[in-house]
Design a protein around this motif. Structure first.
Motif, PDB file in Angstrom:
ATOM      1  N   ARG A  16      62.792 -17.459 -79.404  1.00 23.60           N
ATOM      2  CA  ARG A  16      62.181 -18.569 -80.140  1.00 23.60           C
ATOM      3  C   ARG A  16      62.561 -19.882 -79.489  1.00 23.60           C
ATOM      4  O   ARG A  16      63.631 -20.000 -78.895  1.00 23.60           O
ATOM      5  CB  ARG A  16      62.678 -18.592 -81.595  1.00 23.60           C
ATOM      6  CG  ARG A  16      62.297 -17.403 -82.414  1.00 23.60           C
ATOM      7  CD  ARG A  16      62.660 -17.612 -83.866  1.00 23.60           C
ATOM      8  NE  ARG A  16      64.086 -17.626 -84.091  1.00 23.60           N
ATOM      9  CZ  ARG A  16      64.789 -16.624 -84.574  1.00 23.60           C
ATOM     10  NH1 ARG A  16      64.197 -15.498 -84.878  1.00 23.60           N
ATOM     11  NH2 ARG A  16      66.085 -16.736 -84.743  1.00 23.60           N
ATOM     12  N   ARG A  17      61.703 -20.876 -79.621  1.00 26.44           N
ATOM     13  CA  ARG A  17      62.026 -22.218 -79.157  1.00 26.44           C
ATOM     14  C   ARG A  17      63.231 -22.710 -79.930  1.00 26.44           C
ATOM     15  O   ARG A  17      63.283 -22.612 -81.161  1.00 26.44           O
ATOM     16  CB  ARG A  17      60.822 -23.132 -79.390  1.00 26.44           C
ATOM     17  CG  ARG A  17      60.884 -24.477 -78.710  1.00 26.44           C
ATOM     18  CD  ARG A  17      60.647 -24.440 -77.221  1.00 26.44           C
ATOM     19  NE  ARG A  17      59.380 -23.919 -76.787  1.00 26.44           N
ATOM     20  CZ  ARG A  17      58.236 -24.584 -76.796  1.00 26.44           C
ATOM     21  NH1 ARG A  17      58.171 -25.795 -77.258  1.00 26.44           N
ATOM     22  NH2 ARG A  17      57.147 -24.032 -76.320  1.00 26.44           N
ATOM     23  N   LEU A  46      68.967 -19.523 -74.047  1.00 21.48           N
ATOM     24  CA  LEU A  46      68.392 -19.450 -72.707  1.00 21.48           C
ATOM     25  C   LEU A  46      67.921 -20.830 -72.310  1.00 21.48           C
ATOM     26  O   LEU A  46      67.129 -21.453 -73.023  1.00 21.48           O
ATOM     27  CB  LEU A  46      67.191 -18.497 -72.677  1.00 21.48           C
ATOM     28  CG  LEU A  46      67.465 -17.018 -72.482  1.00 21.48           C
ATOM     29  CD1 LEU A  46      68.118 -16.432 -73.707  1.00 21.48           C
ATOM     30  CD2 LEU A  46      66.190 -16.288 -72.153  1.00 21.48           C
ATOM     31  N   TRP A  47      68.418 -21.303 -71.188  1.00 24.14           N
ATOM     32  CA  TRP A  47      67.984 -22.570 -70.625  1.00 24.14           C
ATOM     33  C   TRP A  47      67.259 -22.222 -69.340  1.00 24.14           C
ATOM     34  O   TRP A  47      67.859 -21.702 -68.401  1.00 24.14           O
ATOM     35  CB  TRP A  47      69.187 -23.475 -70.375  1.00 24.14           C
ATOM     36  CG  TRP A  47      68.845 -24.865 -69.963  1.00 24.14           C
ATOM     37  CD1 TRP A  47      67.737 -25.573 -70.284  1.00 24.14           C
ATOM     38  CD2 TRP A  47      69.647 -25.719 -69.143  1.00 24.14           C
ATOM     39  NE1 TRP A  47      67.788 -26.827 -69.729  1.00 24.14           N
ATOM     40  CE2 TRP A  47      68.949 -26.952 -69.019  1.00 24.14           C
ATOM     41  CE3 TRP A  47      70.881 -25.584 -68.510  1.00 24.14           C
ATOM     42  CZ2 TRP A  47      69.437 -28.017 -68.287  1.00 24.14           C
ATOM     43  CZ3 TRP A  47      71.362 -26.657 -67.786  1.00 24.14           C
ATOM     44  CH2 TRP A  47      70.651 -27.859 -67.679  1.00 24.14           C
ATOM     45  N   MET A  48      65.977 -22.455 -69.304  1.00 21.65           N
ATOM     46  CA  MET A  48      65.160 -22.039 -68.167  1.00 21.65           C
ATOM     47  C   MET A  48      65.330 -22.991 -66.981  1.00 21.65           C
ATOM     48  O   MET A  48      64.372 -23.513 -66.427  1.00 21.65           O
ATOM     49  CB  MET A  48      63.690 -21.934 -68.579  1.00 21.65           C
ATOM     50  CG  MET A  48      63.458 -20.991 -69.742  1.00 21.65           C
ATOM     51  SD  MET A  48      64.158 -19.347 -69.491  1.00 21.65           S
ATOM     52  CE  MET A  48      62.859 -18.564 -68.579  1.00 21.65           C
ATOM     53  N   LYS A  49      66.587 -23.189 -66.619  1.00 21.26           N
ATOM     54  CA  LYS A  49      66.955 -24.023 -65.474  1.00 21.26           C
ATOM     55  C   LYS A  49      68.052 -23.314 -64.699  1.00 21.26           C
ATOM     56  O   LYS A  49      68.918 -22.670 -65.273  1.00 21.26           O
ATOM     57  CB  LYS A  49      67.485 -25.382 -65.920  1.00 21.26           C
ATOM     58  CG  LYS A  49      66.483 -26.249 -66.656  1.00 21.26           C
ATOM     59  CD  LYS A  49      65.606 -27.005 -65.693  1.00 21.26           C
ATOM     60  CE  LYS A  49      64.738 -28.007 -66.451  1.00 21.26           C
ATOM     61  NZ  LYS A  49      63.760 -28.637 -65.593  1.00 21.26           N
ATOM     62  N   SER A  50      68.026 -23.483 -63.395  1.00 21.35           N
ATOM     63  CA  SER A  50      69.102 -22.989 -62.547  1.00 21.35           C
ATOM     64  C   SER A  50      70.211 -24.026 -62.502  1.00 21.35           C
ATOM     65  O   SER A  50      69.950 -25.230 -62.572  1.00 21.35           O
ATOM     66  CB  SER A  50      68.569 -22.728 -61.138  1.00 21.35           C
ATOM     67  OG  SER A  50      69.618 -22.477 -60.242  1.00 21.35           O
ATOM     68  N   VAL A 109      64.220 -24.563 -73.485  1.00 25.85           N
ATOM     69  CA  VAL A 109      65.424 -24.096 -74.178  1.00 25.85           C
ATOM     70  C   VAL A 109      65.015 -23.151 -75.309  1.00 25.85           C
ATOM     71  O   VAL A 109      64.215 -23.517 -76.168  1.00 25.85           O
ATOM     72  CB  VAL A 109      66.252 -25.265 -74.747  1.00 25.85           C
ATOM     73  CG1 VAL A 109      67.547 -24.739 -75.373  1.00 25.85           C
ATOM     74  CG2 VAL A 109      66.564 -26.285 -73.660  1.00 25.85           C
ATOM     75  N   PHE A 110      65.562 -21.924 -75.284  1.00 23.25           N
ATOM     76  CA  PHE A 110      65.181 -20.896 -76.254  1.00 23.25           C
ATOM     77  C   PHE A 110      66.418 -20.268 -76.887  1.00 23.25           C
ATOM     78  O   PHE A 110      67.484 -20.233 -76.284  1.00 23.25           O
ATOM     79  CB  PHE A 110      64.370 -19.790 -75.570  1.00 23.25           C
ATOM     80  CG  PHE A 110      63.065 -20.253 -75.006  1.00 23.25           C
ATOM     81  CD1 PHE A 110      61.916 -20.214 -75.765  1.00 23.25           C
ATOM     82  CD2 PHE A 110      62.989 -20.731 -73.707  1.00 23.25           C
ATOM     83  CE1 PHE A 110      60.703 -20.645 -75.239  1.00 23.25           C
ATOM     84  CE2 PHE A 110      61.790 -21.166 -73.166  1.00 23.25           C
ATOM     85  CZ  PHE A 110      60.640 -21.124 -73.939  1.00 23.25           C
ATOM     86  N   THR A 111      66.230 -19.758 -78.088  1.00 25.23           N
ATOM     87  CA  THR A 111      67.222 -18.908 -78.734  1.00 25.23           C
ATOM     88  C   THR A 111      66.755 -17.472 -78.592  1.00 25.23           C
ATOM     89  O   THR A 111      65.594 -17.163 -78.885  1.00 25.23           O
ATOM     90  CB  THR A 111      67.360 -19.249 -80.233  1.00 25.23           C
ATOM     91  OG1 THR A 111      67.867 -20.575 -80.363  1.00 25.23           O
ATOM     92  CG2 THR A 111      68.303 -18.280 -80.932  1.00 25.23           C
ATOM     93  N   MET A 112      67.636 -16.597 -78.111  1.00 30.27           N
ATOM     94  CA  MET A 112      67.323 -15.175 -78.025  1.00 30.27           C
ATOM     95  C   MET A 112      68.208 -14.428 -79.006  1.00 30.27           C
ATOM     96  O   MET A 112      69.436 -14.493 -78.918  1.00 30.27           O
ATOM     97  CB  MET A 112      67.549 -14.638 -76.602  1.00 30.27           C
ATOM     98  CG  MET A 112      67.173 -13.169 -76.463  1.00 30.27           C
ATOM     99  SD  MET A 112      67.292 -12.544 -74.754  1.00 30.27           S
ATOM    100  CE  MET A 112      69.075 -12.430 -74.555  1.00 30.27           C
ATOM    101  N   VAL A 113      67.589 -13.743 -79.945  1.00 33.44           N
ATOM    102  CA  VAL A 113      68.319 -12.953 -80.935  1.00 33.44           C
ATOM    103  C   VAL A 113      68.144 -11.490 -80.567  1.00 33.44           C
ATOM    104  O   VAL A 113      67.017 -10.996 -80.428  1.00 33.44           O
ATOM    105  CB  VAL A 113      67.793 -13.220 -82.360  1.00 33.44           C
ATOM    106  CG1 VAL A 113      68.528 -12.348 -83.369  1.00 33.44           C
ATOM    107  CG2 VAL A 113      67.935 -14.692 -82.716  1.00 33.44           C
ATOM    108  N   VAL A 114      69.266 -10.778 -80.382  1.00 33.55           N
ATOM    109  CA  VAL A 114      69.250  -9.371 -79.999  1.00 33.55           C
ATOM    110  C   VAL A 114      69.832  -8.555 -81.147  1.00 33.55           C
ATOM    111  O   VAL A 114      70.913  -8.865 -81.656  1.00 33.55           O
ATOM    112  CB  VAL A 114      70.053  -9.132 -78.703  1.00 33.55           C
ATOM    113  CG1 VAL A 114      70.000  -7.666 -78.301  1.00 33.55           C
ATOM    114  CG2 VAL A 114      69.525 -10.013 -77.579  1.00 33.55           C
TER     115      VAL A 114
END
Length: 200
Positions: free
Chosen positions: A158-159, A27-31, A172-177
């Motif tokens: 997580r960061r 996840l990049w918290m940017k458009s 910038v985050f890592t998302m684990v599903v």
């Protein structure tokens, strides 16, 4: 600018929103839109799978979670009832005869706890089959963790760090599903959580 997505692992089928095994996303918290607000989500191959773009930066009361082709999956709206504020997610596209309510609702719970904030997620509101999830933020190793009613983790944010351990930044985050989870629904919940915390 360096790449923020992980190395290739396995491509998630675009026709399936449920995981068959544990999946990892960036996840990049940017458009990607100039002067826009939002976020961009990459799969393990570095392909865009989800995005949120708020073209009207002054209006943060409603955003749209879209897939890689720009199809709206969820409309996420800010609501207020008396003194409580919360965000509701409506699954899209809606049919002409579809008068269903929100698919999920996210609100902050005001309980005294040490170092962590908790959020309640109500699911299944559109099918009158409610169940709850919990978001815990501020834990030692994660930005937030989403657990079911039994305390089992379904997703974690997580960061993100580079392979050599360098932090890639606050946005910038890592998302684990975890397996057998609707990824688009989890993404909608994460968007609502981010909006509550003014991270988008």
């Amino acid at each position: 600018m360096g790449r923020v997505h992980p190395q290739a692992l396995q491509l998630l089928s675009p026709n399936c929103s449920f995981t068959s095994k544990q999946e990892s996303f960036t996840l990049w918290m940017k458009s990607l839109v100039l002067n826009g607000k939002g976020c961009t989500v990459f799969d393990s191959n570095g392909q865009i799978v989800y995005r949120v773009d708020n073209y009207n930066c002054k209006d943060k009361h409603e955003v749209h979670l879209m897939d890689q082709e720009g199809n709206v999956l969820f409309t996420i709206s800010r609501k207020q009832y008396k003194l409580s504020r919360f965000w509701e997610g409506y699954r899209s596209p809606a049919t002409r005869n579809d008068h269903k309510g929100p698919c999920f609702r996210v609100c902050k719970t005001y309980k005294i706890s040490r170092g962590a904030s908790t959020y309640e997620v109500e699911l299944g509101l559109d099918k009158n089959q409610p169940c709850t999830l919990k978001i815990e933020s501020g834990t030692a190793k994660s930005a937030c963790k989403i657990t079911d009613e039994f305390g089992v983790t379904v997703a974690e944010l997580r960061r993100k760090k580079s392979p050599c351990g360098v932090d890639l930044g606050e946005d910038v985050f890592t998302m684990v599903v975890e397996p057998n989870v609707d990824i688009s629904l989890i993404m909608g919940i994460v968007v609502a959580y981010s909006l509550i915390n003014c991270k988008m």
